[in-house]
Design a protein around this motif. Structure first.
Motif, PDB file in Angstrom:
ATOM      1  N   PRO A   1       0.797  -1.234   0.000  1.00 62.20           N
ATOM      2  CA  PRO A   1       0.000   0.000   0.000  1.00 62.20           C
ATOM      3  C   PRO A   1       0.823   1.274   0.000  1.00 62.20           C
ATOM      4  CG  PRO A   1       0.139  -0.878   2.216  1.00 62.20           C
ATOM      5  CD  PRO A   1       0.829  -1.875   1.329  1.00 62.20           C
ATOM      6  N   GLY A   2       2.161   1.155   0.033  1.00 59.20           N
ATOM      7  CA  GLY A   2       2.988   2.343   0.177  1.00 59.20           C
ATOM      8  C   GLY A   2       3.008   2.772   1.628  1.00 59.20           C
ATOM      9  N   TYR A   3       3.373   4.018   1.844  1.00 54.17           N
ATOM     10  CA  TYR A   3       3.480   4.549   3.196  1.00 54.17           C
ATOM     11  C   TYR A   3       2.455   5.667   3.362  1.00 54.17           C
ATOM     12  CZ  TYR A   3       7.599   1.710   3.066  1.00 54.17           C
ATOM     13  OH  TYR A   3       8.425   0.624   2.946  1.00 54.17           O
ATOM     14  N   ILE A   4       1.702   5.586   4.451  1.00 57.82           N
ATOM     15  CA  ILE A   4       0.586   6.502   4.705  1.00 57.82           C
ATOM     16  C   ILE A   4       1.026   7.497   5.777  1.00 57.82           C
ATOM     17  CG2 ILE A   4      -1.866   6.660   5.165  1.00 57.82           C
ATOM     18  CD1 ILE A   4      -1.095   4.763   2.822  1.00 57.82           C
ATOM     19  N   HIS A   5       0.994   8.767   5.440  1.00 55.34           N
ATOM     20  CA  HIS A   5       1.485   9.817   6.332  1.00 55.34           C
ATOM     21  C   HIS A   5       0.317  10.701   6.774  1.00 55.34           C
ATOM     22  CE1 HIS A   5       5.307   8.601   4.505  1.00 55.34           C
ATOM     23  NE2 HIS A   5       4.726   8.805   3.326  1.00 55.34           N
ATOM     24  N   THR A   6       0.315  11.091   8.032  1.00 56.87           N
ATOM     25  CA  THR A   6      -0.718  11.993   8.559  1.00 56.87           C
ATOM     26  C   THR A   6      -0.063  13.106   9.360  1.00 56.87           C
ATOM     27  OG1 THR A   6      -2.381  10.237   8.673  1.00 56.87           O
ATOM     28  CG2 THR A   6      -2.753  12.188  10.033  1.00 56.87           C
ATOM     29  N   SER A   7      -0.468  14.335   9.052  1.00 62.07           N
ATOM     30  CA  SER A   7       0.019  15.504   9.771  1.00 62.07           C
ATOM     31  C   SER A   7      -1.170  16.309  10.274  1.00 62.07           C
ATOM     32  CB  SER A   7       0.892  16.376   8.862  1.00 62.07           C
ATOM     33  OG  SER A   7       1.458  17.452   9.585  1.00 62.07           O
ATOM     34  N   HIS A   8      -0.959  17.069  11.344  1.00 62.65           N
ATOM     35  CA  HIS A   8      -2.023  17.822  11.999  1.00 62.65           C
ATOM     36  C   HIS A   8      -1.718  19.316  11.912  1.00 62.65           C
ATOM     37  CE1 HIS A   8      -3.736  14.181  14.035  1.00 62.65           C
ATOM     38  NE2 HIS A   8      -2.511  13.761  13.791  1.00 62.65           N
ATOM     39  N   MET A   9      -2.660  20.051  11.341  1.00 57.74           N
ATOM     40  CA  MET A   9      -2.551  21.507  11.263  1.00 57.74           C
ATOM     41  C   MET A   9      -3.485  22.085  12.316  1.00 57.74           C
ATOM     42  SD  MET A   9      -2.441  21.779   7.069  1.00 57.74           S
ATOM     43  CE  MET A   9      -3.670  20.490   6.809  1.00 57.74           C
ATOM     44  N   LYS A  10      -2.906  22.724  13.342  1.00 58.59           N
ATOM     45  CA  LYS A  10      -3.657  23.084  14.538  1.00 58.59           C
ATOM     46  C   LYS A  10      -3.796  24.595  14.707  1.00 58.59           C
ATOM     47  CE  LYS A  10      -2.245  18.880  16.996  1.00 58.59           C
ATOM     48  NZ  LYS A  10      -1.698  18.322  18.262  1.00 58.59           N
ATOM     49  N   GLU A  11      -4.710  24.950  15.638  1.00 59.01           N
ATOM     50  CA  GLU A  11      -4.968  26.340  16.001  1.00 59.01           C
ATOM     51  C   GLU A  11      -5.310  27.195  14.771  1.00 59.01           C
ATOM     52  OE1 GLU A  11      -1.831  27.825  18.444  1.00 59.01           O
ATOM     53  OE2 GLU A  11      -2.129  26.301  19.990  1.00 59.01           O
ATOM     54  N   LEU A  12      -6.201  26.638  13.952  1.00 59.25           N
ATOM     55  CA  LEU A  12      -6.636  27.340  12.745  1.00 59.25           C
ATOM     56  C   LEU A  12      -7.616  28.455  13.104  1.00 59.25           C
ATOM     57  CD1 LEU A  12      -7.301  24.204  10.493  1.00 59.25           C
ATOM     58  CD2 LEU A  12      -5.200  25.534  10.669  1.00 59.25           C
ATOM     59  N   TRP A  13      -7.601  29.495  12.341  1.00 59.29           N
ATOM     60  CA  TRP A  13      -8.546  30.600  12.512  1.00 59.29           C
ATOM     61  C   TRP A  13      -9.845  30.248  11.786  1.00 59.29           C
ATOM     62  CZ3 TRP A  13      -7.355  35.926  14.222  1.00 59.29           C
ATOM     63  CH2 TRP A  13      -6.129  35.989  14.909  1.00 59.29           C
ATOM     64  N   PRO A  14     -10.998  30.484  12.421  1.00 59.25           N
ATOM     65  CA  PRO A  14     -12.275  30.087  11.810  1.00 59.25           C
ATOM     66  C   PRO A  14     -12.471  30.672  10.416  1.00 59.25           C
ATOM     67  CG  PRO A  14     -12.600  30.881  14.056  1.00 59.25           C
ATOM     68  CD  PRO A  14     -11.176  31.169  13.708  1.00 59.25           C
ATOM     69  N   ASP A  15     -12.943  29.824   9.520  1.00 63.31           N
ATOM     70  CA  ASP A  15     -13.345  30.227   8.167  1.00 63.31           C
ATOM     71  C   ASP A  15     -12.213  30.824   7.340  1.00 63.31           C
ATOM     72  OD1 ASP A  15     -16.044  29.419   8.253  1.00 63.31           O
ATOM     73  OD2 ASP A  15     -16.574  31.218   9.386  1.00 63.31           O
ATOM     74  N   SER A  16     -10.995  30.708   7.786  1.00 59.29           N
ATOM     75  CA  SER A  16      -9.868  31.280   7.043  1.00 59.29           C
ATOM     76  C   SER A  16      -9.379  30.290   5.988  1.00 59.29           C
ATOM     77  CB  SER A  16      -8.724  31.633   7.992  1.00 59.29           C
ATOM     78  OG  SER A  16      -9.125  32.625   8.917  1.00 59.29           O
ATOM     79  N   VAL A  17      -8.890  30.818   4.881  1.00 62.16           N
ATOM     80  CA  VAL A  17      -8.380  29.991   3.796  1.00 62.16           C
ATOM     81  C   VAL A  17      -6.891  29.723   4.018  1.00 62.16           C
ATOM     82  CG1 VAL A  17      -7.969  29.850   1.311  1.00 62.16           C
ATOM     83  CG2 VAL A  17     -10.115  30.830   2.180  1.00 62.16           C
ATOM     84  N   TYR A  18      -6.536  28.442   3.956  1.00 61.10           N
ATOM     85  CA  TYR A  18      -5.143  28.020   4.118  1.00 61.10           C
ATOM     86  C   TYR A  18      -4.683  27.304   2.847  1.00 61.10           C
ATOM     87  CZ  TYR A  18      -5.396  28.975   9.140  1.00 61.10           C
ATOM     88  OH  TYR A  18      -5.522  29.588  10.364  1.00 61.10           O
ATOM     89  N   THR A  19      -3.411  27.396   2.582  1.00 60.58           N
ATOM     90  CA  THR A  19      -2.813  26.601   1.509  1.00 60.58           C
ATOM     91  C   THR A  19      -1.815  25.642   2.143  1.00 60.58           C
ATOM     92  OG1 THR A  19      -1.059  28.224   1.098  1.00 60.58           O
ATOM     93  CG2 THR A  19      -3.094  28.441  -0.185  1.00 60.58           C
TER      94      THR A  19
END
Length: 611
Positions: free
Chosen positions: A234-252
């Motif tokens: 299956p390959g390697y499955i990676h997970t990262s966490h993007m925290k403390e986001l501002w509500p309704d804000s657009v992120y790239t």
């Protein structure tokens, strides 16, 4: 010798559909019967040799072939890794000899597909779509049909320029409202390259967040074909966490791997909008469906309309993506059924959706069920996967990902997502979770309380359930209907049955309120919705001809539901068909929720006469 008959026994189904609706097309190939019949005058040629030179993760390949003795049962198989005959055969017994072929192709197509003169000339041409799956590819010409395959010729190899590149990001809500997770697949073990995600507000400061890495091996599978001819790393499955986001804000964001020499491998850039603040009074839109599966844009792998609606559903959601905030796919995700290559195919299919909005999943029978592995149902529907790929390829904010039940909030919504392949009855761990999820919601913030599960724990008038005499999964609503009523669940959603059906607000099999296109006033009972027609075949998901008083609207077609929370007191429900994206059923709820914010008769706090 691989006993492929084992791979065929898992076709025992408990859905309101014929056997073929759950059959994986690759299972039709009798891999263990393959014999060599190489003809030096035959050939297969594929081009271009190198794919993805501009970073593409999907490309079309031209396959040209010739067979001096053609027949209508000739076919082309696509193999990856290209040197498929060198695979180590995993035997389930030691008493039989090894076959010449140890792995199923990742896709196949009839040689005469679009080649009307093939049976006379022996000349053919196919355009096939390949995705980056970490290995090279070859194309093999077979005669003898799928049941008695004879290998005639094998092509040159083709490969992606960077087969290990990070691909197919899947967003999901984290355990906190202001956390977004991203999961992706690559060919890099964490020992080869460090995985991370670079992200930030659009045009703002960039942050780096490390990623964890998971994978699984053949020994993690529970049976054939996942353990045998369906296995593919299956390959390697990676997970990262993007925290403390501002509500309704657009992120790239973009996915990265840092090699030991200090260089970086990057994906392309993606974008998402962070979740609203809990209880925020704004427009919030969620798409819900079950049983979608995957299909091939090049027309390969098709059999008896296996999953004809999945591409239409995918395309309709992509077209409306600017007006969608989250997707919930409640089980029977890709119907890999033990053919592991199909998980890559599915994540590639949904990438435009899952890379942009949270793609939340539930677990269904075709992900989990296998005898002797702890699943509530002892059937063979997972093809030997027993839940491992689903729980690895997708992230959920579950306390225990092997259990796969969880709660997630989005703005004014609380979603309680159950796992019907584990016991949900009173006294079980899952029952306690369900009650905790329903009872702990703050209805002043999340007025819209939604219950979701794969199998029908509420109401369905399909003929299978009618024959059971229950119009539900046996022991389903008997265990849970008092919880739905007590905690005032607005809508309960199910898949499993490949059609659409909406009930009146119903309790103990009686309409508490007549079905309508608009409900107002205090909560009276839960509306139950079957929305399992997102892609898998609906050919035999027939409704009973008996008159059912609680069944309001039925549709025998592919489709999905869109929920729109307009504010704290107004909710719009729309059922759309996948073929055209138009609305075919709808209703609205208007409530001031004074009744919901107040206690109900059996959960009011105790009072005294003390002043």
């Amino acid at each position: 010798m691989i006993r492929l008959w084992v791979a065929l026994t898992w076709l025992t189904l408990t859905v309101c559909a014929a056997v073929h609706s759950g059959e994986q097309p690759l299972s039709r190939i009798a891999v263990e019967r393959m014999v060599l019949a190489v003809d030096e005058s035959a050939h297969v040629k594929a081009s271009p040799l190198i794919l993805g030179l501009k970073g593409q993760t999907s490309e079309w390949v031209e396959v040209e072939f010739f067979h001096p003795n053609p027949s209508d049962d000739d076919w082309i198989g696509v193999f990856s890794p290209a040197n498929f005959s060198a695979a180590i055969c995993e035997s389930e017994t030691v008493s039989q000899s090894e076959p010449l072929l140890c792995t199923a192709p990742i896709k196949f197509q009839a040689a005469n597909f679009g080649n009307d003169g093939y049976s006379k000339s022996g000349k053919g041409h196919l355009k096939l779509q390949l995705i980056n799956q970490r290995e090279d590819f070859s194309f093999a010409l077979f005669s003898g049909g799928l049941k008695m395959p004879k290998l005639i010729a094998v092509s040159n190899t083709v490969a992606f320029a960077n087969p290990k590149a990070p691909v197919y990001p899947r967003l999901a809500q984290g355990k906190a409202w202001n956390e977004m997770t991203v999961t992706w697949t690559s060919g890099y073990d964490f020992k080869e390259a460090l995985p991370f995600v670079e992200w930030g507000m659009k045009g703002g400061h960039r942050l780096l967040s490390p990623a964890g890495t998971l994978t699984f091996d053949r020994n993690s599978m529970c049976g054939a074909p996942a353990l045998t001819v369906g296995w593919r790393h299956p390959g390697y499955i990676h997970t990262s966490h993007m925290k403390e986001l501002w509500p309704d804000s657009v992120y790239t964001y973009r996915l990265g791997h840092r090699l030991p020499n200090g260089t970086h491998i990057w994906s392309r850039s993606y974008r998402f909008k962070a979740s609203p603040y809990p209880g925020q009074d704004s427009l919030q839109r969620v798409v819900i469906f079950g049983d979608m599966g995957k299909a091939e844009a090049d027309g390969s792998n098709e059999f008896n309309d296996f999953q004809p609606g999945s591409l239409n559903t995918t395309y309709q959601i992509i077209r409306d993506l600017e007006n969608i905030d989250m997707v919930v796919h409640i089980g029977d995700i890709c119907y890999a059924n033990g053919y592991l290559s199909q998980w890559d195919q599915f994540t590639a299919q949904i990438e435009p959706i899952a890379s942009t909005v949270p793609y939340m999943i539930g677990i269904g029978n075709h992900e989990r069920d296998w005898p002797g592995t702890g699943s509530f149902y002892g059937n063979y529907d997972s093809g030997g996967e027993c839940g491992v790929p689903a729980q690895t390829v997708f992230y959920t904010p579950a306390e225990n990902r092997a259990k796969s039940w969880y709660a997630t909030d989005y703005g004014m919504f609380r979603f309680c997502i159950a796992n019907t392949e584990e016991d949900w009855r009173p006294g079980t761990e899952q029952y306690k979770f369900i009650e905790q999820c329903l009872s702990s919601v703050d209805r002043s913030k999340q007025p819209w309380l939604i219950f979701l599960a794969h199998r029908v724990l509420g109401y369905s008038s399909c003929t299978f359930y009618e024959e059971e005499g229950t119009f539900e999964e046996p022991m389903g609503r008997e265990a849970l209907q008092d919880l739905w009523q007590k905690y005032k669940v607005d809508i309960a959603f199910y898949g499993h049955v490949h059609n659409y059906e909406r009930t009146c607000p119903v309790y103990q099999s009686q309409c508490v309120v007549n079905a309508s296109d608009h409900y107002s006033g205090p909560f009276m009972a839960t509306t139950h919705v079957v929305v399992g027609g997102a892609g898998a075949s609906v050919l035999d998901s027939k409704f009973t001809t008996s008159k059912i008083n609680w069944s309001h609207y039925r549709d025998f077609d592919h489709g999905f539901v869109k929920l729109t929370a307009l504010n704290h007191s107004s909710l719009l429900f729309e059922y759309k068909k996948s073929r055209d994206g138009n609305v075919y059923d709808h209703f609205t709820i208007s409530r001031d929720y004074r009744d919901i914010l107040a206690c109900s008769i059996d959960n009011c706090p105790r009072t005294t006469l003390a002043v």
